[in-house]
Scaffold this motif. Structure first.
Motif, PDB file in Angstrom:
ATOM      1  N   ASP A 156     -14.122  -2.576  57.632  1.00  0.00           N
ATOM      2  CA  ASP A 156     -13.655  -1.982  56.372  1.00  0.00           C
ATOM      3  C   ASP A 156     -12.467  -2.748  55.794  1.00  0.00           C
ATOM      4  O   ASP A 156     -12.437  -3.078  54.598  1.00  0.00           O
ATOM      5  CB  ASP A 156     -13.256  -0.519  56.588  1.00  0.00           C
ATOM      6  N   GLY A 209     -16.077   6.891  58.101  1.00  0.00           N
ATOM      7  CA  GLY A 209     -17.040   6.285  59.002  1.00  0.00           C
ATOM      8  C   GLY A 209     -17.253   7.181  60.195  1.00  0.00           C
ATOM      9  O   GLY A 209     -17.708   8.312  60.045  1.00  0.00           O
ATOM     10  N   CYS A 229     -20.988  -0.075  57.615  1.00  0.00           N
ATOM     11  CA  CYS A 229     -19.555   0.059  57.349  1.00  0.00           C
ATOM     12  C   CYS A 229     -19.146  -0.818  56.163  1.00  0.00           C
ATOM     13  O   CYS A 229     -18.413  -0.381  55.272  1.00  0.00           O
ATOM     14  CB  CYS A 229     -18.741  -0.339  58.573  1.00  0.00           C
TER      15      CYS A 229
END
Length: 464
Positions: free
Chosen positions: A27, A83, A215
């Protein structure tokens, strides 16, 4: 005075991947690559690598909440993504924070790792559906996750359409079902309240570097939203971003390697360096009074490739569209350097790079026996191939002649020489190719050759 817009701040609320391929690591790389400031609230610490997850340690829910509070209160976060939220208490705390702060959350309902390890407790699925999904600005399940959430089998695009409506009914404002696990070409489908579905067509990329795709995708959507894009545009841009991240993935570890979210930055930086080298080389050639002596009837092209890991074809090679001609006793390029601006020279470079990835540039010049004598005087190595011996199947295949010839010359020499040449064939002009590590090195070699060519050869120097 022009006011500078503040850098958008995006928050990831997710688990840590010690292997660096997924979770907050993926991320934060994505945020940085797309120009937003990334912040994090870590929900779990995992011990994992490319082969699997060996341990999971949950962060206390109250500590997860404190991380969110600290970032949002100080930096004015508006967009977040979630997530790995492994337990009901963590989901509950995160959901409360999203609601209280009014965050526009991209919810990636992470359930299983790429290796197959479970990342969400079974009893937490209900909390995910009842507490978090109703707050989702965008929900991004893959087919398996959508199936688990809707309790329906999904094996076709028709099933995807039914599942999308069910997920909207759970409260999500927008839903993207990723279709990579369905047979056929991958199609992602965006569902939005009051609008027809939007389909994003894709292609299958043969790759062993797909760890972290989900992700990266959700983080990219959150980033593009924070940058002011619509949901439909953000999803399309995120899909293209992930494609490149897979295409230039990192082949590390013994299992499924990670995607490379910063590949776009890397490719752009390499393109800048290549264009700069070709531009500098052109300046050298244009300023040389001797360089026009090298021009063949078909004119000159000078090209340089991206590094091998980014070189996917002739479009990855920067050349001169329209070539370089002798105009009034000086070499003049027909246009500025551009990727895809060469085919034959580009093909030669790509063929040579299979033997030595550092030899990324080349330039074609005219052939003559006198030129061979110059090469010998200057100490430049050379090798050749005979176009009359080109196999019929090579001649019959479009674009196969140059790679065949370069391969033959390299094999004969035992490596890549400074110059590869051929003496022509029926309807084919004899030609030489100067090779080098970059365009400036190639241009420097060319000017040395041209300057020596302008002088009488030394006594006793053979011309052939």
């Amino acid at each position: 005075m022009t006011k500078i817009s503040p850098t958008p701040v995006v928050l990831t609320i997710a688990g840590s991947d010690s292997g660096g391929g997924a979770g907050i690591q993926a991320d934060l790389k994505t945020f940085a690559a797309l120009g937003v400031h990334g912040t994090s609230a870590i929900t779990t610490v995992t011990a994992q690598d490319t082969t699997g997850v060996s341990a999971v340690h949950e962060i206390p829910p109250e500590t997860v909440r404190l991380q969110i509070d600290a970032v949002v209160r100080d930096m004015g976060v508006m967009f977040a993504k979630t997530g790995m939220l492994s337990s009901s208490p963590i989901i509950s705390e995160v959901s409360k924070a999203i609601a209280e702060y009014g965050l526009k959350a991209v919810v990636d309902p992470v359930m299983v790792a790429k290796s197959g390890a479970p990342l969400l407790r079974k009893e937490a699925v209900a909390s995910l559906k009842e507490q978090l999904i109703p707050l989702a600005h965008v929900l991004t399940p893959n087919v398996e996750e959508a199936s688990a959430l809707t309790k329906m089998e999904i094996s076709s695009i028709e099933d995807v359409l039914r599942a999308g409506d069910l997920l909207l009914d759970m409260g999500a404002r927008h839903v993207v079902i990723k279709g990579g696990h369905l047979p056929g070409e991958p199609v992602d489908t965006l569902f939005s309240r009051g609008s027809p579905p939007v389909f994003y067509m894709g292609e299958r990329i043969p790759s062993k570097t797909t760890h972290g795709t989900g992700c990266t995708f959700s983080a990219a959507i959150a980033s593009y939203l924070a940058l002011g894009n619509s949901v439909a545009d953000a999803v399309g841009m995120a899909k293209r971003f992930v494609r490149n991240a897979i295409l230039y993935g990192l082949e590390v570890g013994k299992g499924v390697g990670p995607v490379n979210p910063i590949s776009n930055l890397e490719v752009d930086a390499e393109k800048f360096r290549v264009v700069a080298s070709v531009t500098d080389a052109l300046c050298l050639l244009e300023s040389s009074e001797y360089a026009p002596l090298l021009s063949p009837e078909c004119q000159i092209n000078l090209a340089m490739s991206l590094p091998l890991r980014y070189a996917l074809g002739v479009e990855s090679v920067c050349g001169i569209p329209g070539r370089i001609s002798n105009a009034g006793g000086r070499l003049k390029p027909a246009s500025s350097p551009a990727f895809g601006g060469s085919r034959h020279v580009a093909s030669a470079i790509l063929s040579a790079m299979r033997y030595d990835p550092e030899m990324r540039s080349a330039m074609n010049i005219r052939y003559s026996e006198e030129m061979l004598g110059v090469l010998k005087e200057l100490g430049y190595s050379h090798s050749s191939y005979d176009r009359t011996k080109e196999p019929p199947e090579v001649k019959a295949s479009e674009g196969a002649s140059v790679p065949w010839g370069i391969q033959e010359a390299i094999k004969a020499h035992g490596g890549i020489p400074d110059v590869i040449y051929h003496t022509g064939d029926w309807g084919k002009e004899p030609m030489m190719l100067i090779f080098g590590r970059d365009a400036v090195e190639v241009a420097t070699k060319a000017i040395r050759i041209a300057r020596r060519l302008s002088q009488p050869l030394s006594a006793g120097t053979p011309s052939g």
